[in-house]
Design a protein around this motif. Structure first.
Motif, mmCIF file in Angstrom:
data_model
loop_
_atom_site.group_PDB
_atom_site.id
_atom_site.type_symbol
_atom_site.label_atom_id
_atom_site.label_comp_id
_atom_site.label_asym_id
_atom_site.label_seq_id
_atom_site.Cartn_x
_atom_site.Cartn_y
_atom_site.Cartn_z
ATOM 1 N N PRO A 84 0.820 -1.233 -0.069
ATOM 2 C CA PRO A 84 -0.015 0.051 0.054
ATOM 3 C C PRO A 84 0.817 1.325 -0.123
ATOM 4 O O PRO A 84 0.488 2.218 -0.644
ATOM 5 C CB PRO A 84 -0.863 -0.151 1.246
ATOM 6 C CG PRO A 84 -1.156 -1.684 1.428
ATOM 7 C CD PRO A 84 0.227 -2.026 1.193
ATOM 8 N N ASP A 85 2.008 1.239 0.548
ATOM 9 C CA ASP A 85 2.870 2.590 0.797
ATOM 10 C C ASP A 85 3.635 2.483 -0.426
ATOM 11 O O ASP A 85 4.225 3.736 -0.731
ATOM 12 C CB ASP A 85 3.763 2.450 1.899
ATOM 13 C CG ASP A 85 4.467 1.335 1.966
ATOM 14 O OD1 ASP A 85 4.611 0.540 1.032
ATOM 15 O OD2 ASP A 85 5.510 1.498 2.914
ATOM 16 N N VAL A 116 -4.447 0.789 -7.541
ATOM 17 C CA VAL A 116 -4.165 1.553 -6.140
ATOM 18 C C VAL A 116 -4.992 0.913 -5.029
ATOM 19 O O VAL A 116 -4.996 0.866 -3.885
ATOM 20 C CB VAL A 116 -3.930 2.999 -6.394
ATOM 21 C CG1 VAL A 116 -4.116 3.547 -5.273
ATOM 22 C CG2 VAL A 116 -2.681 3.073 -7.067
ATOM 23 N N ASP A 117 -6.297 1.042 -5.673
ATOM 24 C CA ASP A 117 -7.445 0.824 -4.844
ATOM 25 C C ASP A 117 -7.449 -0.551 -4.141
ATOM 26 O O ASP A 117 -7.609 -1.112 -3.106
ATOM 27 C CB ASP A 117 -8.873 1.108 -5.606
ATOM 28 C CG ASP A 117 -9.129 2.496 -5.656
ATOM 29 O OD1 ASP A 117 -8.706 3.275 -4.911
ATOM 30 O OD2 ASP A 117 -10.143 2.715 -6.335
ATOM 31 N N PHE A 119 -4.841 -2.592 -3.721
ATOM 32 C CA PHE A 119 -3.746 -2.605 -2.678
ATOM 33 C C PHE A 119 -4.083 -1.878 -1.613
ATOM 34 O O PHE A 119 -3.975 -2.507 -0.229
ATOM 35 C CB PHE A 119 -2.478 -2.376 -3.170
ATOM 36 C CG PHE A 119 -1.625 -3.384 -4.085
ATOM 37 C CD1 PHE A 119 -0.793 -4.149 -3.466
ATOM 38 C CD2 PHE A 119 -2.034 -3.717 -5.186
ATOM 39 C CE1 PHE A 119 0.262 -5.089 -3.990
ATOM 40 C CE2 PHE A 119 -1.454 -4.566 -5.908
ATOM 41 C CZ PHE A 119 -0.349 -5.333 -5.206
ATOM 42 N N THR A 120 -4.378 -0.813 -1.547
ATOM 43 C CA THR A 120 -5.091 0.084 -0.251
ATOM 44 C C THR A 120 -6.243 -0.700 0.682
ATOM 45 O O THR A 120 -6.001 -0.629 1.698
ATOM 46 C CB THR A 120 -5.077 1.563 -0.502
ATOM 47 O OG1 THR A 120 -6.097 1.597 -1.489
ATOM 48 C CG2 THR A 120 -3.795 2.032 -1.276
ATOM 49 N N GLY A 123 -5.149 -4.129 1.978
ATOM 50 C CA GLY A 123 -3.911 -4.396 2.777
ATOM 51 C C GLY A 123 -2.873 -5.365 2.107
ATOM 52 O O GLY A 123 -2.156 -5.881 2.739
#
Length: 207
Positions: A84-85, A116-117, A119-120, A123
């Motif tokens: 995520p980072d 991106v969504d 993974f974030t 988690g």
């Protein structure tokens, strides 16, 4: 130029196919992949004639082979090592390996924002373990290439609900066969298409 991705989380990319989102990935299957050509000590890189037949072989240290191998290795390192980072920066780096028309196709599918969504929201974190090469080819004029390889990676973090829904497990190796199409513009190779097989879980001996 389109990107074909057969299931959500194939190499943990966004759940996209050439036609759009696919929110229900198939269950990972036990791997039964045969040894790669490299593992059998046979010639790996070939030049095809105008009819698509094998014309000659190229050694691994051929300059064109070395350039394509390097690009594919660097690209897979970016796509298979995410968290995520770093996923936003990772997508930007990924696009740097692509032909502009391919980037346009992916952005039209909202690949970058969906990735991106993915993974974030879940988690997710992945780590590449290895790659194995398969037979790969160049066109006769050496302006296009098709590289085939298998990547092995692990999920190192994920929300339990995501793992359960997709039948994944943490810190277990998964493999995926990929076919990368490349085009050369001047002295620069760029990825113009990616095809990916199903994600398969590697069964440890004796299981």
């Amino acid at each position: 130029m389109t990107m074909k991705i057969a299931a959500a989380a194939l190499a943990v990319t966004a759940a996209l196919t050439a036609c759009g989102a696919n929110p229900t990935p198939p269950s990972p299957q036990p791997s039964s992949t045969a040894p790669s050509v490299a593992q059998r000590n046979e010639h790996l890189w070939h030049v095809l004639d105008d009819n698509g037949n094998r014309e000659r072989d190229l050694p691994d240290d051929d300059p064109a082979v070395a350039e394509v191998r390097k690009l594919v290795v660097l690209h897979s390192g970016v796509t298979d090592n995410r968290a995520p980072d770093n996923v936003t920066a990772s997508v930007a780096a990924e696009f740097g390996y692509y032909h502009p028309a391919f980037v346009d196709d992916l952005r039209a599918q909202k690949y970058d924002t969906k990735l991106v969504d993915l993974f974030t929201a879940n988690g997710l974190a992945t780590r590449q373990v290895s790659i194995a090469w398969y037979e790969s080819t160049f066109s006769k004029n050496m302006t296009t290439a098709t590289a085939q390889f298998e990547t092995t990676f692990e999920f190192t973090a994920a929300n339990p609900a995501y793992l359960t829904a997709n039948q994944f497990a943490l810190n277990e190796p998964y493999t995926q066969r990929r076919t990368i199409s490349l085009t050369r513009s001047g002295s620069t190779w760029q990825i113009s298409r990616i095809e990916k097989d199903r994600l398969t879980r590697v069964e440890a001996p004796g299981r």
